[in-house]
Scaffold this active site. Structure first.
Site, PDB file in Angstrom:
ATOM      1  N   GLY A  55      -5.926  10.342  -6.251  1.00 17.10           N
ATOM      2  CA  GLY A  55      -6.760   9.778  -5.189  1.00 17.10           C
ATOM      3  C   GLY A  55      -7.706  10.824  -4.615  1.00 17.10           C
ATOM      4  O   GLY A  55      -7.809  11.947  -5.122  1.00 17.10           O
ATOM      5  N   GLY A  81      -6.607   5.319  -7.032  1.00 20.81           N
ATOM      6  CA  GLY A  81      -6.955   6.607  -7.631  1.00 20.81           C
ATOM      7  C   GLY A  81      -7.639   6.425  -8.973  1.00 20.81           C
ATOM      8  O   GLY A  81      -7.616   5.345  -9.560  1.00 20.81           O
ATOM      9  N   LEU A 106      12.040   7.951  -9.410  1.00 20.00           N
ATOM     10  CA  LEU A 106      11.394   8.937 -10.289  1.00 20.00           C
ATOM     11  C   LEU A 106      12.388  10.078 -10.530  1.00 20.00           C
ATOM     12  O   LEU A 106      13.039  10.535  -9.588  1.00 20.00           O
ATOM     13  CB  LEU A 106      10.131   9.460  -9.592  1.00 20.00           C
ATOM     14  CG  LEU A 106       9.315  10.527 -10.302  1.00 20.00           C
ATOM     15  CD1 LEU A 106       8.654   9.970 -11.567  1.00 20.00           C
ATOM     16  CD2 LEU A 106       8.233  11.079  -9.369  1.00 20.00           C
ATOM     17  N   SER A 118      -0.276   6.143  -1.259  1.00 19.95           N
ATOM     18  CA  SER A 118      -0.461   4.987  -0.362  1.00 19.95           C
ATOM     19  C   SER A 118      -1.951   4.725  -0.287  1.00 19.95           C
ATOM     20  O   SER A 118      -2.738   5.667  -0.179  1.00 19.95           O
ATOM     21  CB  SER A 118       0.040   5.289   1.055  1.00 19.95           C
ATOM     22  OG  SER A 118      -0.451   4.323   1.959  1.00 19.95           O
ATOM     23  N   ALA A 157       2.325  12.557   3.809  1.00 17.93           N
ATOM     24  CA  ALA A 157       0.972  12.372   4.345  1.00 17.93           C
ATOM     25  C   ALA A 157       1.019  11.168   5.265  1.00 17.93           C
ATOM     26  O   ALA A 157       0.921  10.032   4.828  1.00 17.93           O
ATOM     27  CB  ALA A 157      -0.026  12.148   3.209  1.00 17.93           C
ATOM     28  N   TYR A 188       0.187  -0.972   7.225  1.00 22.00           N
ATOM     29  CA  TYR A 188      -0.074   0.460   7.051  1.00 22.00           C
ATOM     30  C   TYR A 188       0.504   1.261   8.218  1.00 22.00           C
ATOM     31  O   TYR A 188       1.293   2.187   8.010  1.00 22.00           O
ATOM     32  CB  TYR A 188      -1.579   0.672   6.952  1.00 22.00           C
ATOM     33  CG  TYR A 188      -2.020   2.097   6.719  1.00 22.00           C
ATOM     34  CD1 TYR A 188      -1.775   2.731   5.499  1.00 22.00           C
ATOM     35  CD2 TYR A 188      -2.707   2.804   7.703  1.00 22.00           C
ATOM     36  CE1 TYR A 188      -2.210   4.040   5.273  1.00 22.00           C
ATOM     37  CE2 TYR A 188      -3.145   4.106   7.482  1.00 22.00           C
ATOM     38  CZ  TYR A 188      -2.897   4.714   6.266  1.00 22.00           C
ATOM     39  OH  TYR A 188      -3.322   6.008   6.049  1.00 22.00           O
TER      40      TYR A 188
HETATM   41  N1  LIG Z   1      -8.417   9.867   3.782  1.00 21.00           N
HETATM   42  C1  LIG Z   1      -8.103   9.811   5.054  1.00 21.00           C
HETATM   43  O1  LIG Z   1      -8.977   9.885   5.937  1.00 21.00           O
HETATM   44  C2  LIG Z   1      -6.648   9.685   5.467  1.00 21.00           C
HETATM   45  C3  LIG Z   1      -6.356   9.572   6.839  1.00 21.00           C
HETATM   46  C4  LIG Z   1      -5.020   9.448   7.226  1.00 21.00           C
HETATM   47  C5  LIG Z   1      -4.016   9.467   6.289  1.00 21.00           C
HETATM   48  N2  LIG Z   1      -4.320   9.590   4.953  1.00 21.00           N
HETATM   49  C6  LIG Z   1      -3.204   9.566   3.989  1.00 21.00           C
HETATM   50  O2  LIG Z   1      -3.431  10.496   2.936  1.00 21.00           O
HETATM   51  C7  LIG Z   1      -2.966   9.950   1.708  1.00 21.00           C
HETATM   52  C8  LIG Z   1      -4.071   9.988   0.679  1.00 21.00           C
HETATM   53  O3  LIG Z   1      -5.180   9.251   1.156  1.00 21.00           O
HETATM   54  P1  LIG Z   1      -6.547   9.140   0.312  1.00 21.00           P
HETATM   55  O4  LIG Z   1      -7.660   9.041   1.281  1.00 21.00           O
HETATM   56  O5  LIG Z   1      -6.584  10.199  -0.724  1.00 21.00           O
HETATM   57  O6  LIG Z   1      -6.364   7.694  -0.346  1.00 21.00           O
HETATM   58  P2  LIG Z   1      -6.630   7.246  -1.841  1.00 21.00           P
HETATM   59  O7  LIG Z   1      -6.554   5.759  -1.834  1.00 21.00           O
HETATM   60  O8  LIG Z   1      -7.853   7.880  -2.388  1.00 21.00           O
HETATM   61  O9  LIG Z   1      -5.386   7.871  -2.610  1.00 21.00           O
HETATM   62  C9  LIG Z   1      -4.118   7.278  -2.602  1.00 21.00           C
HETATM   63  C10 LIG Z   1      -3.524   7.464  -3.980  1.00 21.00           C
HETATM   64  O10 LIG Z   1      -2.208   6.897  -4.007  1.00 21.00           O
HETATM   65  C11 LIG Z   1      -2.072   6.125  -5.187  1.00 21.00           C
HETATM   66  N3  LIG Z   1      -1.066   5.100  -4.948  1.00 21.00           N
HETATM   67  C12 LIG Z   1      -1.124   4.048  -4.096  1.00 21.00           C
HETATM   68  N4  LIG Z   1       0.006   3.327  -4.170  1.00 21.00           N
HETATM   69  C13 LIG Z   1       0.807   3.937  -5.080  1.00 21.00           C
HETATM   70  C14 LIG Z   1       2.087   3.673  -5.597  1.00 21.00           C
HETATM   71  N5  LIG Z   1       2.792   2.601  -5.205  1.00 21.00           N
HETATM   72  N6  LIG Z   1       2.608   4.510  -6.536  1.00 21.00           N
HETATM   73  C15 LIG Z   1       1.894   5.570  -6.976  1.00 21.00           C
HETATM   74  N7  LIG Z   1       0.675   5.880  -6.520  1.00 21.00           N
HETATM   75  C16 LIG Z   1       0.122   5.072  -5.581  1.00 21.00           C
HETATM   76  C17 LIG Z   1      -3.463   5.558  -5.437  1.00 21.00           C
HETATM   77  O11 LIG Z   1      -3.681   5.115  -6.759  1.00 21.00           O
HETATM   78  C18 LIG Z   1      -4.334   6.755  -5.074  1.00 21.00           C
HETATM   79  O12 LIG Z   1      -4.513   7.612  -6.161  1.00 21.00           O
HETATM   80  C19 LIG Z   1      -2.457   8.531   2.000  1.00 21.00           C
HETATM   81  O13 LIG Z   1      -1.052   8.568   2.136  1.00 21.00           O
HETATM   82  C20 LIG Z   1      -3.106   8.199   3.324  1.00 21.00           C
HETATM   83  O14 LIG Z   1      -2.309   7.295   4.069  1.00 21.00           O
HETATM   84  C21 LIG Z   1      -5.618   9.698   4.521  1.00 21.00           C
END
Ligand SMILES: NC(=O)c1ccc[n+]([C@@H]2O[C@H](COP(=O)([O-])OP(=O)(O)OC[C@H]3O[C@@H](n4cnc5c(N)ncnc54)[C@H](O)[C@@H]3O)[C@@H](O)[C@H]2O)c1
Length: 323
Positions: A55, A81, A106, A118, A157, A188
């Site tokens: 991701g 991702g 896993l 997520s 995260a 969420y």
């Molecule tokens: N980007 C932000 O601003 C932000 C803010 C707060 C929290 N977060 C947290 O950071 C983390 C990453 O966020 P991001 O922005 O990179 O999001 P993203 O959607 O780009 O990445 C999430 C990744 O998790 C994978 N994924 C989802 N469900 C899955 C599952 N069941 N099994 C395996 N893989 C799974 C997706 O394919 C993706 O690659 C998340 O947990 C998110 O809640 C991000």
């Protein structure tokens, strides 16, 4: 040089911590060989896992961990991702990519687990709320079970969304939040709250070492263009030559964080002694100020890539929300 040719100004810092000349493209295309030779083969080579590593945030974290010389196993089901986010590491002896859904158990051997799997943006996590709940609850249980079995430390995260629609600003970690358990975002918000609860239950009951990072709005290369949040909205509108839309007066605040700063924070937290939740957040900026920042940046890009310049912001009335 400051590293901004076709990409974001700080991409070089994001990957290697230096002002190097080769990472001029936001996607890192064509840099595989350079990256590989710069991988620190003398590093500690700890085996680590990054769930959600394909991701937006996870792929940058993977880049840093690989550059630091670790053995990295990316675990991802590619819901949001993309393989291309980590394809520059495929074939490297320290790198493994597993297509796996964390809702299933896993079995791997690792010392540290960065648990990011997520969906993060509202359109993505609201698309299938039950799956979002399963990922954050059953998925987190599975990763904590793995951590317990192999004696690994787990970093979750988490998110500023655990504070919901907060009644206090800014939020410190001891604020319990103001969350609607049945609203459209609950899958969420509540999923992450339970995930945090699970971490501390495993810590207290099973002695698993946990770290909890509450992440605020993050932006940078590889973010989803249809993310639905303010940064990508501004950029899309600017690229299309449209006015930037602001809901409300524009005086509401947001905390924006560049992805490399977040990644450095995640690694520092993982390797610290701090087991209580930590807000990983930069200083908050008013939206009006943020618009000026993005406009300046986009105008720079516009001047270099001949895209239409953004028009002045358009203020719309509406409810404001932190993300
Ligand atoms: N980007 C932000 O601003 C932000 C803010 C707060 C929290 N977060 C947290 O950071 C983390 C990453 O966020 P991001 O922005 O990179 O999001 P993203 O959607 O780009 O990445 C999430 C990744 O998790 C994978 N994924 C989802 N469900 C899955 C599952 N069941 N099994 C395996 N893989 C799974 C997706 O394919 C993706 O690659 C998340 O947990 C998110 O809640 C991000």
């Amino acid at each position: 040089m400051d590293g901004r040719v076709n990409g974001w100004r700080r991409e070089c810092r994001a990957l290697c911590g230096q002002q190097c000349h080769f990472l001029e493209c936001s996607e890192g295309v064509g840099v595989k060989a350079e990256l590989w030779t710069r991988t620190n083969a003398q590093g500690s080579r700890e085996p680590l896992s990054v769930t959600g590593g394909a991701g937006f945030v996870g792929s940058h974290l993977t880049d840093k961990l690989m550059m630091d010389g670790h053995e990295v196993t990316v675990v991802d089901n590619f819901f949001t991702g993309r393989k291309r986010n980590v394809e520059h590491w495929i074939g490297h002896e320290n790198f493994e990519l597993i297509n796996h859904d964390v809702v299933e158990p896993l079995y791997i051997e690792v010392d540290q687990i960065y648990h990011l799997a997520s969906p993060a943006s509202p359109p993505n996590y609201m698309y299938n709320p039950i799956k979002t709940l399963k990922t954050n609850t059953i998925g987190t249980l599975n990763m904590l079970g793995l951590a317990k079995r192999v004696g690994a430390r787990l970093l979750l995260a988490s998110t500023s969304e655990v504070y919901g629609d907060p009644e206090v600003h800014p939020q410190s970690e001891d604020y319990w939040g103001h969350v609607n358990p049945i609203g459209p975002r609950a899958c969420y918000d509540e999923g992450k709250r339970v995930a945090e609860t699970m971490c501390y239950a495993y810590m207290k009951q099973e002695g698993v070492e946990v770290r909890v990072a509450r992440i605020f709005n993050t932006f940078g290369p590889r973010m989803h263009m249809n993310d639905g949040r303010v940064v990508s909205n501004f950029i899309l509108q600017a690229l299309q030559g449209e006015p930037l839309t602001v809901y409300g007066s524009g005086s509401q605040t947001r905390a924006f964080q560049y992805v490399s700063d977040l990644v450095n924070g995640l690694v520092a937290l993982m390797n610290s002694n701090v087991s209580s939740p930590v807000n990983l957040v930069p200083l908050e900026e008013g939206l009006n100020k943020a618009i000026h920042y993005f406009r300046k940046e986009l105008e720079y890009q516009a001047n270099n890539q001949y895209i239409p310049k953004p028009k002045p912001a358009r203020i719309k009335k509406g409810r404001t929300r932190h993300n």
